[in-house]
Design an enzyme around this catalytic site. Sequence first.
Site, mmCIF file in Angstrom:
data_model
loop_
_atom_site.group_PDB
_atom_site.id
_atom_site.type_symbol
_atom_site.label_atom_id
_atom_site.label_comp_id
_atom_site.label_asym_id
_atom_site.label_seq_id
_atom_site.Cartn_x
_atom_site.Cartn_y
_atom_site.Cartn_z
ATOM 1 N N ASP A 1 -2.437 6.284 -3.511
ATOM 2 C CA ASP A 1 -1.228 5.640 -3.005
ATOM 3 C C ASP A 1 -0.757 4.586 -4.002
ATOM 4 O O ASP A 1 -1.271 4.493 -5.116
ATOM 5 C CB ASP A 1 -1.462 5.060 -1.615
ATOM 6 C CG ASP A 1 -2.527 3.971 -1.600
ATOM 7 O OD1 ASP A 1 -3.305 3.885 -2.566
ATOM 8 O OD2 ASP A 1 -2.576 3.200 -0.624
ATOM 9 N N GLU B 1 -13.211 4.293 5.762
ATOM 10 C CA GLU B 1 -12.269 4.325 6.875
ATOM 11 C C GLU B 1 -11.643 5.713 6.979
ATOM 12 O O GLU B 1 -11.393 6.362 5.952
ATOM 13 C CB GLU B 1 -11.150 3.310 6.663
ATOM 14 C CG GLU B 1 -11.594 1.871 6.629
ATOM 15 C CD GLU B 1 -10.408 0.918 6.563
ATOM 16 O OE1 GLU B 1 -10.283 0.079 7.479
ATOM 17 O OE2 GLU B 1 -9.599 1.020 5.622
ATOM 18 N N ASP C 1 -1.003 1.383 -4.449
ATOM 19 C CA ASP C 1 -1.923 0.389 -5.024
ATOM 20 C C ASP C 1 -3.299 0.980 -5.293
ATOM 21 O O ASP C 1 -4.238 0.252 -5.616
ATOM 22 C CB ASP C 1 -2.033 -0.846 -4.133
ATOM 23 C CG ASP C 1 -2.773 -0.571 -2.824
ATOM 24 O OD1 ASP C 1 -2.579 0.533 -2.265
ATOM 25 O OD2 ASP C 1 -3.503 -1.454 -2.349
ATOM 26 N N LYS D 1 -0.952 -9.875 -0.310
ATOM 27 C CA LYS D 1 -2.290 -9.971 0.270
ATOM 28 C C LYS D 1 -3.145 -10.960 -0.510
ATOM 29 O O LYS D 1 -3.108 -10.994 -1.742
ATOM 30 C CB LYS D 1 -2.951 -8.587 0.258
ATOM 31 C CG LYS D 1 -4.299 -8.529 0.971
ATOM 32 C CD LYS D 1 -4.822 -7.097 1.078
ATOM 33 C CE LYS D 1 -5.283 -6.571 -0.256
ATOM 34 N NZ LYS D 1 -6.040 -5.310 -0.110
ATOM 35 N N SER E 1 0.825 -1.203 0.000
ATOM 36 C CA SER E 1 0.000 0.000 0.000
ATOM 37 C C SER E 1 0.865 1.261 0.000
ATOM 38 O O SER E 1 1.719 1.430 -0.855
ATOM 39 C CB SER E 1 -0.973 -0.033 1.183
ATOM 40 O OG SER E 1 -1.935 0.978 1.086
ATOM 41 N N HIS E 2 0.676 2.141 0.979
ATOM 42 C CA HIS E 2 1.388 3.422 1.004
ATOM 43 C C HIS E 2 2.736 3.338 1.720
ATOM 44 O O HIS E 2 3.417 4.353 1.884
ATOM 45 C CB HIS E 2 0.523 4.466 1.704
ATOM 46 C CG HIS E 2 0.231 4.126 3.143
ATOM 47 N ND1 HIS E 2 -0.534 3.046 3.505
ATOM 48 C CD2 HIS E 2 0.620 4.707 4.303
ATOM 49 C CE1 HIS E 2 -0.612 2.982 4.819
ATOM 50 N NE2 HIS E 2 0.080 3.969 5.337
ATOM 51 N N LYS F 1 -10.986 -1.337 -0.857
ATOM 52 C CA LYS F 1 -10.986 0.110 -0.973
ATOM 53 C C LYS F 1 -10.657 0.542 -2.401
ATOM 54 O O LYS F 1 -9.827 -0.072 -3.054
ATOM 55 C CB LYS F 1 -9.979 0.714 0.006
ATOM 56 C CG LYS F 1 -10.316 0.449 1.461
ATOM 57 C CD LYS F 1 -9.209 0.911 2.396
ATOM 58 C CE LYS F 1 -8.023 -0.023 2.349
ATOM 59 N NZ LYS F 1 -7.057 0.227 3.445
#
Length: 542
Positions: free
Chosen positions: A300, A387, A302, A158, A148-149, A406
Amino acid sequence: MTATTTRAGTPAQESDLIDVPALLRAYYDLIPDVTNPDQKVAFGTSGHRGSALDAAFNETHIAAITQAIVEYRTSQGITGPLFMGRDTHALSRPAETTALEVLVANNVRVLVDEFDDFVPTPALSHAIIKYNAEGHDDQADGIVITPSHNPPRDGGFKYNPPHGGPADSDATSWIANRANEIISAGSKDVMRGEPSAVETYDFRRNYVEDLVNIIDVEAIKKAGVRIGADPLGGASVHYWQLIAETYGLDLTVVNPNVDPAWGFMTLDWDEKIRMDPSSPSAMASVLAHKDDFDILTGNDADADRHGIVTPDGGLMNPNHYLAVAVQYLYTHRPDWNPEAAIGKTLVSSTMIDRVAESLGRTLWEVPVGFKWFVPGLIDGSVAFGGEESAGASFLRKDGTVWTTDKDGILLALLASEILAVTGKTPSQLYVELTEQFGSPVYERKDAVASKEQKARLGKLNGSAITATELAGDPIIARLSEAPGNGAAVGGVKVVTDKAWFAARPSGTEDVYKIYGESFVGAEHLARVQAEAKVIVDEALGN
């Protein structure tokens, strides 16, 4: 957050950049010791993450995790294709190669990107859901390779089961435990082969051409919204250009550069390179363009997170934008189920609660982690899940599922739809919400805690909180389980009519996080935060 340092928001220097060749060598050369907690396979809220330089994300890990995923999907009767995509982190390519060798040797049908392109997390989720809705005799699942970030030195891996979203803790615990068993036994159970006969899938076009069914792209085009999109060197880089071409939008890719060292980034609050589109420091170079566009966005690495920049408001606080998105969507999606709830995590703003009440909608409050929204998004009982960390997704116009992970591209496009339809920027609409519901002040801080204290906090029951007041107001709730689904929050949340705080242990550092919000003001929030630390420390026996 901790205090901003002097170099935060300034361009990265040569000394800040990772040595990419050394990182890649470490991926292959370092062998982890899984008796060391820092080197074993451990799935957090979004997969296994770590750096090859720390022997925490290496070929040994990825081979074992992939073999464990093969065994898990077999145990679950999952026999369909496995979609796999990677982001732009340096470790993502070698991890993809390792995983392919294991999957092919185990006779798993794998689909990778048709153009050898980067694959955003939402595009992978979209692909899984699309396949499984087409009536095949088998079910698909997927692997997305991304931290991710996280900083450039990190890698991430994942697993997304057939529902398309993040795997639940039962699945990730099984996979992590099995992977560590495999490594402990010398990885002899890992099957490896040449990844020669791998199928491909056009993630990009399948995702982009479907956006018309969830976003009012025609309204954006007619209004002539000038859009700037900065992928922050991430997986959405080629998606934005195709979106512009497909729908005829006035959309400029502000920075099309992809660099595994992220040398073009400005430093985050702690002087690290981190591709967080909700951070003013990380987004400093993007903010320099805020007056050049009607809506400017960031994603970010992804593309599962979003950052929204407007000329009048600058970079929006994620909580503010989520509240505006909820208000807009639930009044502009007539085909959604009128009973569909609004999903939020326990540490998101109470402004969302007040918007939900004004709309006459049920609020579904869950623990931190997007996985909690998956069942509701699938059956349509939750039309929006968000979130506070700038991650959200929502349903198609017809009320059916879009993604169960997300989607930062989606939320970025929504900002342009909001402007096109209402004539107001999301930041202007947030001001209107504050005039109606009050203006909350929100902040997260960290407090030092040992591993033992963090473990106690994660298991703390709300009944252990003996305080009766918080910042002068009666405490009306002490929560250790989420109101929406009764799941453990891994910490506590304490609520009054005017404020709240939540405390959760960090998964990566020896601190616990204190989230706080006040509808009274900044001084009141500071008092809430100070008392929160005392209350938590007392409950932990510090």
